[in-house]
Design a protein around this motif. Sequence first.
Motif, PDB file in Angstrom:
ATOM      1  N   LEU A 250       0.956  -1.061   0.011  1.00 33.14           N
ATOM      2  CA  LEU A 250      -0.346  -0.046  -0.061  1.00 33.14           C
ATOM      3  C   LEU A 250       0.777   1.613   0.119  1.00 33.14           C
ATOM      4  CD1 LEU A 250      -2.816  -0.926   2.122  1.00 33.14           C
ATOM      5  CD2 LEU A 250      -3.387  -0.557  -0.337  1.00 33.14           C
ATOM      6  N   LYS A 251       2.386   1.206   0.679  1.00 32.03           N
ATOM      7  CA  LYS A 251       2.943   1.955   0.793  1.00 32.03           C
ATOM      8  C   LYS A 251       3.033   3.480  -0.413  1.00 32.03           C
ATOM      9  CE  LYS A 251       5.544   2.353   4.977  1.00 32.03           C
ATOM     10  NZ  LYS A 251       6.284   1.781   5.457  1.00 32.03           N
ATOM     11  N   HIS A 252       3.156   2.273  -1.648  1.00 33.99           N
ATOM     12  CA  HIS A 252       3.318   3.522  -2.049  1.00 33.99           C
ATOM     13  C   HIS A 252       2.170   3.736  -3.638  1.00 33.99           C
ATOM     14  CE1 HIS A 252       7.542   3.378  -1.458  1.00 33.99           C
ATOM     15  NE2 HIS A 252       7.005   1.990  -0.606  1.00 33.99           N
ATOM     16  N   GLN A 253       0.935   3.049  -2.868  1.00 29.81           N
ATOM     17  CA  GLN A 253      -0.008   3.771  -4.226  1.00 29.81           C
ATOM     18  C   GLN A 253      -0.520   5.267  -3.948  1.00 29.81           C
ATOM     19  OE1 GLN A 253      -2.024   1.850  -5.449  1.00 29.81           O
ATOM     20  NE2 GLN A 253      -1.792  -0.014  -4.412  1.00 29.81           N
ATOM     21  N   PRO A 254      -0.963   5.917  -5.309  1.00 35.35           N
ATOM     22  CA  PRO A 254      -1.106   7.490  -5.259  1.00 35.35           C
ATOM     23  C   PRO A 254      -1.486   7.815  -4.381  1.00 35.35           C
ATOM     24  CG  PRO A 254      -1.473   5.855  -6.791  1.00 35.35           C
ATOM     25  CD  PRO A 254      -1.068   5.077  -6.684  1.00 35.35           C
ATOM     26  N   ALA A 255      -3.097   7.970  -3.866  1.00 33.27           N
ATOM     27  CA  ALA A 255      -3.778   8.597  -3.253  1.00 33.27           C
ATOM     28  C   ALA A 255      -3.456   8.623  -1.567  1.00 33.27           C
ATOM     29  CB  ALA A 255      -5.171   7.576  -3.293  1.00 33.27           C
ATOM     30  N   ILE A 256      -2.917   7.794  -1.507  1.00 36.65           N
ATOM     31  CA  ILE A 256      -1.690   6.672   0.100  1.00 36.65           C
ATOM     32  C   ILE A 256      -1.216   8.168   0.870  1.00 36.65           C
ATOM     33  CG2 ILE A 256      -1.504   5.299   2.027  1.00 36.65           C
ATOM     34  CD1 ILE A 256      -3.276   3.209   0.276  1.00 36.65           C
ATOM     35  N   THR A 257      -1.546   8.684   1.902  1.00 35.21           N
ATOM     36  CA  THR A 257      -0.466   9.338   2.332  1.00 35.21           C
ATOM     37  C   THR A 257       0.921   8.500   2.962  1.00 35.21           C
ATOM     38  OG1 THR A 257      -2.014  10.341   3.039  1.00 35.21           O
ATOM     39  CG2 THR A 257      -0.591  11.618   2.661  1.00 35.21           C
ATOM     40  N   SER A 258       0.193   7.596   3.711  1.00 35.23           N
ATOM     41  CA  SER A 258       1.320   7.289   5.385  1.00 35.23           C
ATOM     42  C   SER A 258       0.449   5.768   5.855  1.00 35.23           C
ATOM     43  CB  SER A 258       1.603   8.082   6.501  1.00 35.23           C
ATOM     44  OG  SER A 258       0.638   8.576   7.123  1.00 35.23           O
ATOM     45  N   VAL A 259       1.170   5.315   6.541  1.00 29.54           N
ATOM     46  CA  VAL A 259       0.191   3.933   6.542  1.00 29.54           C
ATOM     47  C   VAL A 259       1.338   2.477   7.770  1.00 29.54           C
ATOM     48  CG1 VAL A 259       0.123   1.170   5.899  1.00 29.54           C
ATOM     49  CG2 VAL A 259       0.159   2.847   4.162  1.00 29.54           C
ATOM     50  N   ARG A 260       0.896   2.657   8.873  1.00 32.53           N
ATOM     51  CA  ARG A 260       1.242   2.167   9.746  1.00 32.53           C
ATOM     52  C   ARG A 260       0.405   1.044   9.984  1.00 32.53           C
ATOM     53  NH1 ARG A 260       0.076   4.189  14.991  1.00 32.53           N
ATOM     54  NH2 ARG A 260      -1.933   5.287  14.427  1.00 32.53           N
ATOM     55  N   THR A 261       1.416   0.191  11.274  1.00 22.78           N
ATOM     56  CA  THR A 261       0.903  -1.041  11.577  1.00 22.78           C
ATOM     57  C   THR A 261       0.342  -0.881  12.704  1.00 22.78           C
ATOM     58  OG1 THR A 261       2.883  -1.832  10.136  1.00 22.78           O
ATOM     59  CG2 THR A 261       1.565  -3.175  11.684  1.00 22.78           C
ATOM     60  N   THR A 262      -0.495  -1.040  12.945  1.00 20.10           N
ATOM     61  CA  THR A 262      -1.312  -1.179  14.993  1.00 20.10           C
ATOM     62  C   THR A 262      -1.108  -2.529  15.596  1.00 20.10           C
ATOM     63  OG1 THR A 262      -3.978  -1.312  13.713  1.00 20.10           O
ATOM     64  CG2 THR A 262      -3.104   1.259  14.279  1.00 20.10           C
ATOM     65  N   ASP A 263      -1.555  -3.007  16.322  1.00 18.36           N
ATOM     66  CA  ASP A 263      -1.788  -4.111  16.540  1.00 18.36           C
ATOM     67  C   ASP A 263      -2.706  -5.189  15.749  1.00 18.36           C
ATOM     68  OD1 ASP A 263      -3.574  -2.873  18.625  1.00 18.36           O
ATOM     69  OD2 ASP A 263      -4.024  -3.289  20.213  1.00 18.36           O
ATOM     70  N   LYS A 264      -3.765  -4.378  15.696  1.00 12.07           N
ATOM     71  CA  LYS A 264      -4.677  -5.396  15.063  1.00 12.07           C
ATOM     72  C   LYS A 264      -4.724  -5.348  13.372  1.00 12.07           C
ATOM     73  CE  LYS A 264      -8.093  -3.416  17.355  1.00 12.07           C
ATOM     74  NZ  LYS A 264      -9.554  -2.572  17.514  1.00 12.07           N
ATOM     75  N   GLY A 265      -4.324  -4.077  12.553  1.00 16.83           N
ATOM     76  CA  GLY A 265      -3.814  -4.146  11.350  1.00 16.83           C
ATOM     77  C   GLY A 265      -3.374  -2.913  10.804  1.00 16.83           C
ATOM     78  N   GLU A 274     -11.894   8.238  -1.562  1.00 15.71           N
ATOM     79  CA  GLU A 274     -12.700   7.122  -3.194  1.00 15.71           C
ATOM     80  C   GLU A 274     -11.360   6.723  -3.729  1.00 15.71           C
ATOM     81  OE1 GLU A 274     -12.648  11.105  -2.189  1.00 15.71           O
ATOM     82  OE2 GLU A 274     -15.011  11.055  -2.387  1.00 15.71           O
ATOM     83  N   LYS A 275     -10.497   7.136  -4.071  1.00 12.65           N
ATOM     84  CA  LYS A 275      -9.981   6.569  -4.306  1.00 12.65           C
ATOM     85  C   LYS A 275      -8.578   5.529  -3.927  1.00 12.65           C
ATOM     86  CE  LYS A 275      -8.156  10.667  -7.925  1.00 12.65           C
ATOM     87  NZ  LYS A 275      -7.267  11.428  -7.487  1.00 12.65           N
ATOM     88  N   ALA A 276      -8.783   5.697  -2.437  1.00 14.83           N
ATOM     89  CA  ALA A 276      -7.843   5.005  -1.990  1.00 14.83           C
ATOM     90  C   ALA A 276      -8.328   3.258  -1.908  1.00 14.83           C
ATOM     91  CB  ALA A 276      -7.052   5.251  -0.780  1.00 14.83           C
ATOM     92  N   LEU A 277      -9.959   4.035  -1.688  1.00 16.97           N
ATOM     93  CA  LEU A 277     -10.416   2.147  -0.657  1.00 16.97           C
ATOM     94  C   LEU A 277     -10.754   1.378  -1.650  1.00 16.97           C
ATOM     95  CD1 LEU A 277     -13.470   3.287   1.525  1.00 16.97           C
ATOM     96  CD2 LEU A 277     -11.938   2.070   2.221  1.00 16.97           C
TER      97      LEU A 277
END
Lengths: 323, 259
Positions: A250-265, A274-277
């Motif tokens: 997901l990290k390098h997808q255009p509509a996504i700014t940042s991704v962070r791991t949490t304990d559940k996901g 609209e674009k990211a989902l």
Amino acid sequence: MDRAIAIDVSRLCKSYENHKAVDDISFQVYSGEIFGLLGPNGAGKSTTLRTLITLLHPTSGSAAVFGHDTVREADLVRTLIGYVPQERAIDRFLTGREHLELLGALYHLTKEEAVKRIDELLTLVELNAHADRPAKTYSGGMKRKLDIACGLLPNPKILFLDEPTLGLDVQSRLRIWEYVRMLKARGLTVVMTTNYLDEADQLCDRLAIIDGGKIKTLGSPAELKIALGGDIVSLTLKETDRTAGLEAALKHQPAITSVRTTDKGLDIRVESPEKALPAILESANRLGCSIEFIQYNRPRLDDVFIAHTGRAITESVPQAEST
Amino acid sequence: MEHYRQEIGALTMRWVKRLSREKFSMLFTLVQPMLFWLIFFGNLFQRAADTQVTQAPNYISFLAAGVVVMTVLNNGLAGGVDLLFDKENGFLERLMSTPIHRSSVILSRFLFVMTITSLQVLVILGVAFLFDVHPATGLLGVATILLIGMMFGVGLTAISMAMAFSVKSHGDFFSVLGFLSLPMIFLSSALVPLAAMPGWMSFLAKFNPMTWAIDAVRPLILSGWSEALPHVGMVVVVMLVFDALCLYGGAKAFRRAMG
């Protein structure tokens, strides 16, 4: 875009004996917009408003309304503005019509002008039927309507509203909001103070968050929310062993700014949901991650407020406001 | 100038309308407690008061001048009350955000208080007339009494307004008001002539502008022009000084509150 400036506040300070109510603030209000001053009680928004309507003289700095200084050209400024005070500034013994007649004389209207304008205003705020009853018989909402009619009587270029819906029931609030939107549609510039976040969010084109006499941030409600980093999509995954893979995808997808791991996901900050989902779902599918739960959070103005002032708007301020 | 007249006219009519809406208050404004002083106190002390001391045919005729000036005192000191309420509920702010001359609100109040006070003084002189107190100087004397009343009233109203603009709450205002009015009356020649007072009281009473007003009104009612004129001349001078001081203080308080 080049827009006409209705109000120009420059390095405004107002101090009382031992505290600074307004501490070096500058902002501009564009012609035709609804501009909000949002902050808790005692933040300095009423002091700012009172300076703009010529009732207070700045300790230093200046404020100008359509290019006219609020101190040196106070009389001229007063002819350009309408004011709706915070308190129900109503004389309970006078009728609604008499309030407007009194103000008509104070704005030096002729009798004919006054009669015509008063009729229009009473119709506008739907007080025709009650115009000749003493104001002490009015409900809270009716008093507020009369207040607004009084503010509009001078046919102002700018209307100042100080906490327009404070203490009103939900229906009256919605009605007042409707009026304010209608006034904007007629080309009026509206400046209002409020400590209701939803009111600022619903009504204001731009707003300044004021706290401790300073402007913490300024912009449209949407801009302020985006500045926090956009919307958040939270994924809860059935098996967490594939989380790292999904994160990398997901990290390098255009509509996504940042991704962070949490304990559940994963918590994914997105520019536009609209674009990211679809991208998120497709990646999850491709990697065989089964998603248990998707939560989508749009930052609210509350979050903006907390981010800039370090506390919620309902929490009390250390310093009490004087005037 | 045209604008100024329009503003003051409209603001003064507001006070008149307010008064006329409160039927009870209007009744009690004209038939006010000061009449009780004249009717009850005047008659009560008819025999207790020594005519040798009061130098008047009877106590009620002696007291009339005092009651006239007491009315001016009470009205003047209460003159700022309505502005205090206007300040507290934001109405004053609304008025001041309009392009009116800054003094219009205050002038309208002076005009209203002076008119009501004059009407009340006339009612008191009328009631006194029913008790056989006939002003020795006639109608011109009555006009002079009204003039003295107004000169005193202007200063008092200015004090009251200054207080209205300065106090934090209306509780403070009424405490000060209640505290001021009785000593002002006792330490004046309203009830007893200065000569008959204990030395320290008559000493203090000399500094009370109320004493000067009463000492001019009294001969206008009891004696005649030849006796009254020097006192009238004196009170005009005293009141000019008193008014100047009060108006200066009032203007300062007003500017502080509004600037």
